[in-house]
Design an enzyme around this catalytic site. Sequence first.
Site, PDB file in Angstrom:
ATOM      1  N   HIS A 209       0.800  -1.227   0.000  1.00 12.12           N
ATOM      2  CA  HIS A 209       0.000   0.000   0.000  1.00 12.12           C
ATOM      3  C   HIS A 209       0.835   1.281   0.000  1.00 12.12           C
ATOM      4  O   HIS A 209       0.292   2.368  -0.178  1.00 12.12           O
ATOM      5  CB  HIS A 209      -0.955   0.042   1.198  1.00 12.12           C
ATOM      6  CG  HIS A 209      -0.284   0.448   2.486  1.00 12.12           C
ATOM      7  ND1 HIS A 209       0.482  -0.414   3.223  1.00 12.12           N
ATOM      8  CD2 HIS A 209      -0.251   1.636   3.149  1.00 12.12           C
ATOM      9  CE1 HIS A 209       0.947   0.220   4.284  1.00 12.12           C
ATOM     10  NE2 HIS A 209       0.523   1.465   4.267  1.00 12.12           N
TER      11      HIS A 209
HETATM   12  C1  UD1 Z   1      -2.267   6.110   5.165  1.00 10.87           C
HETATM   13  C2  UD1 Z   1      -0.984   6.730   5.718  1.00 10.87           C
HETATM   14  C3  UD1 Z   1       0.117   5.684   5.724  1.00 10.87           C
HETATM   15  C4  UD1 Z   1      -0.308   4.419   6.454  1.00 10.87           C
HETATM   16  C5  UD1 Z   1      -1.634   3.917   5.892  1.00 10.87           C
HETATM   17  C6  UD1 Z   1      -2.154   2.778   6.726  1.00 10.87           C
HETATM   18  C7  UD1 Z   1      -0.689   9.128   5.257  1.00 10.87           C
HETATM   19  C8  UD1 Z   1       0.011  10.107   4.422  1.00 10.87           C
HETATM   20  N1  UD1 Z   1      -0.540   7.831   4.894  1.00 10.87           N
HETATM   21  O1  UD1 Z   1      -1.991   5.745   3.820  1.00 10.87           O
HETATM   22  O2  UD1 Z   1       1.263   6.213   6.384  1.00 10.87           O
HETATM   23  O3  UD1 Z   1       0.667   3.434   6.266  1.00 10.87           O
HETATM   24  O4  UD1 Z   1      -2.604   4.980   5.938  1.00 10.87           O
HETATM   25  O5  UD1 Z   1      -3.055   1.983   6.014  1.00 10.87           O
HETATM   26  O6  UD1 Z   1      -1.337   9.487   6.207  1.00 10.87           O
HETATM   27  N2  UD1 Z   1      -9.326   4.645   0.908  1.00 10.87           N
HETATM   28  C9  UD1 Z   1     -10.578   4.055   0.852  1.00 10.87           C
HETATM   29  N3  UD1 Z   1     -11.195   3.802   2.035  1.00 10.87           N
HETATM   30  C10 UD1 Z   1     -10.671   4.080   3.253  1.00 10.87           C
HETATM   31  C11 UD1 Z   1      -9.407   4.692   3.275  1.00 10.87           C
HETATM   32  C12 UD1 Z   1      -8.753   4.961   2.111  1.00 10.87           C
HETATM   33  O7  UD1 Z   1     -11.109   3.785  -0.227  1.00 10.87           O
HETATM   34  O8  UD1 Z   1     -11.297   3.796   4.282  1.00 10.87           O
HETATM   35  C13 UD1 Z   1      -8.627   4.906  -0.389  1.00 10.87           C
HETATM   36  C14 UD1 Z   1      -8.977   6.245  -1.002  1.00 10.87           C
HETATM   37  O9  UD1 Z   1      -8.981   6.083  -2.393  1.00 10.87           O
HETATM   38  C15 UD1 Z   1      -7.813   7.107  -0.589  1.00 10.87           C
HETATM   39  C16 UD1 Z   1      -6.660   6.112  -0.603  1.00 10.87           C
HETATM   40  O10 UD1 Z   1      -7.221   4.893  -0.145  1.00 10.87           O
HETATM   41  O11 UD1 Z   1      -7.582   8.184  -1.467  1.00 10.87           O
HETATM   42  C17 UD1 Z   1      -5.470   6.506   0.265  1.00 10.87           C
HETATM   43  O12 UD1 Z   1      -5.890   6.776   1.604  1.00 10.87           O
HETATM   44  P1  UD1 Z   1      -4.992   7.727   2.548  1.00 10.87           P
HETATM   45  O13 UD1 Z   1      -5.559   7.719   3.905  1.00 10.87           O
HETATM   46  O14 UD1 Z   1      -4.787   9.044   1.877  1.00 10.87           O
HETATM   47  O15 UD1 Z   1      -3.584   7.028   2.512  1.00 10.87           O
HETATM   48  P2  UD1 Z   1      -3.164   5.520   2.800  1.00 10.87           P
HETATM   49  O16 UD1 Z   1      -2.528   4.968   1.583  1.00 10.87           O
HETATM   50  O17 UD1 Z   1      -4.303   4.782   3.402  1.00 10.87           O
HETATM   51  N1  UDP Z   2      -3.822  -5.007   9.015  1.00 10.37           N
HETATM   52  C1  UDP Z   2      -5.100  -5.493   9.214  1.00 10.37           C
HETATM   53  N2  UDP Z   2      -5.807  -5.935   8.123  1.00 10.37           N
HETATM   54  C2  UDP Z   2      -5.292  -5.936   6.870  1.00 10.37           C
HETATM   55  C3  UDP Z   2      -3.968  -5.438   6.688  1.00 10.37           C
HETATM   56  C4  UDP Z   2      -3.265  -4.973   7.779  1.00 10.37           C
HETATM   57  O1  UDP Z   2      -5.588  -5.517  10.343  1.00 10.37           O
HETATM   58  O2  UDP Z   2      -5.983  -6.339   5.929  1.00 10.37           O
HETATM   59  C5  UDP Z   2      -3.079  -4.517  10.184  1.00 10.37           C
HETATM   60  C6  UDP Z   2      -1.722  -5.136  10.363  1.00 10.37           C
HETATM   61  O3  UDP Z   2      -1.824  -6.355  11.072  1.00 10.37           O
HETATM   62  C7  UDP Z   2      -0.973  -4.049  11.121  1.00 10.37           C
HETATM   63  C8  UDP Z   2      -1.579  -2.777  10.590  1.00 10.37           C
HETATM   64  O4  UDP Z   2      -2.817  -3.138   9.991  1.00 10.37           O
HETATM   65  O5  UDP Z   2      -1.249  -4.126  12.508  1.00 10.37           O
HETATM   66  C9  UDP Z   2      -0.660  -2.191   9.584  1.00 10.37           C
HETATM   67  O6  UDP Z   2      -1.294  -1.208   8.883  1.00 10.37           O
HETATM   68  P1  UDP Z   2      -0.861  -0.768   7.430  1.00 10.37           P
HETATM   69  O7  UDP Z   2      -0.068  -1.815   6.777  1.00 10.37           O
HETATM   70  O8  UDP Z   2      -2.106  -0.316   6.765  1.00 10.37           O
HETATM   71  O9  UDP Z   2      -0.006   0.540   7.741  1.00 10.37           O
HETATM   72  P2  UDP Z   2       1.504   0.819   8.205  1.00 10.37           P
HETATM   73  O10 UDP Z   2       1.825  -0.037   9.369  1.00 10.37           O
HETATM   74  O11 UDP Z   2       2.382   0.567   7.015  1.00 10.37           O
HETATM   75  O12 UDP Z   2       1.482   2.268   8.527  1.00 10.37           O
END
Ligand code: UD1
Ligand code: UDP
Length: 359
Positions: A209
Amino acid sequence: MHILTIIGARPQFIKVAVLSRYIRNNPQLGVKETIVHTGQHYDQNMSDIFFTEMDIPQPHYNLHIGSGSHGKMTGLMLEKIEALLLELKPDAVLVYGDTNSTLAGALAASKLHIPVAHVEAGLRSYMMVMPEEQNRRLTDHLSTWLFCPTDTAIDNLKKEGIISTGGLPSADNKTVCKTGDIMYDASLYYRQKNIPLQIPSNFILLTIHRAENTDDPVRLKSIVNAVNSLSESKFLFPVHPRTKKILTEHGLDFGKHVTLIDPVGYLEMLKYEEACVAVLTDSGGVQKEAFFFQKPCITMRDTTEWVELVSSGWNTLTGADTGKIISAIGNIHTPENYPQLYGDGHTAEKIMKVLLCQY
Ligand code: UD1
Ligand code: UDP
């Protein structure tokens, strides 16, 4: 002490679950916690499921910010969090990790001279192009209490001139301490919970991601090619919504040996981490959880904040290079030594002790 906690993204729900439970289970501490969800993550399986299955109190406020560009999201959060802080006047604001919700919370609080506690402080990838590196660096510099998971994190802060100074807590009088990693506490507690689940056998758990991989079509295609070439292995891939959207946009498909599923709850994820043969990921949290379950991890990034996983042999960095990913999967092995890298599972207690004795 009234602590206002800001959360918004999936890994923050997992972290807050631990500290909030500790506060609720210890009423004698006299701590009141107000939980504010920015709404950065909002799908049922990216947000609600964690509150329900992990017994996290429903947030007192949800700011419903949703998705958007970095500036827009962070700006909207800043405005709404500031209004709440002016109304509620907490004694401290607590933030986790390195998301846009983290930075917005820390900035809103410090502008109002409310001390900030940062859990997971001091981590660095030394790649300022990463949104997370920007968020965590700025948050560390704004924080009063910096709760570091490792000695490396403490050293990283020292290099930037951030050290414990003593004196009344403020943005200039900081406390830097090593508490261990709160995600270790979480994994120890929640792995005991049983859920009905059919778990496949002999599979590699895959997550992708990171912006640097998903927003760059060359890197993303290179990763997809590597996984598709490894057709003798089975992969289980809970797909982050960001990745799902981009894979669809680019028309990228996986072979039959890759099972794609929707994002799962934490309890289910832990079961997969426990059952898999190895982990292939670009997630920060999942890298550590692989280690908690003593599973070798291959990380599709050029650097990692969790450097001790690499030096101890539990993690291999491949970037998004097809050849390196294929060769790392071909060389999967479990190191003999299993060092205690992330504390003793009492991170929440250590954090609260420091906060209460200095307040
Ligand atoms: C965010 C964090 C990242 C973290 C990740 C955990 C920032 C800059 N990034 O990244 O550090 O590792 O969360 O998962 O804060 N979306 C949905 N539904 C949701 C959430 C997101 O469809 O409930 C989609 C949307 O298209 C959105 C995209 O995911 O634009 C990205 O979401 P965003 O929260 O901006 O960044 P993450 O990649 O989730
Ligand atoms: N996680 C989860 N379901 C999923 C994928 C990840 O519960 O389908 C959990 C995972 O076990 C970990 C956390 O989400 O505890 C990590 O989040 P993510 O990879 O989204 O973000 P990051 O740690 O890179 O910020």
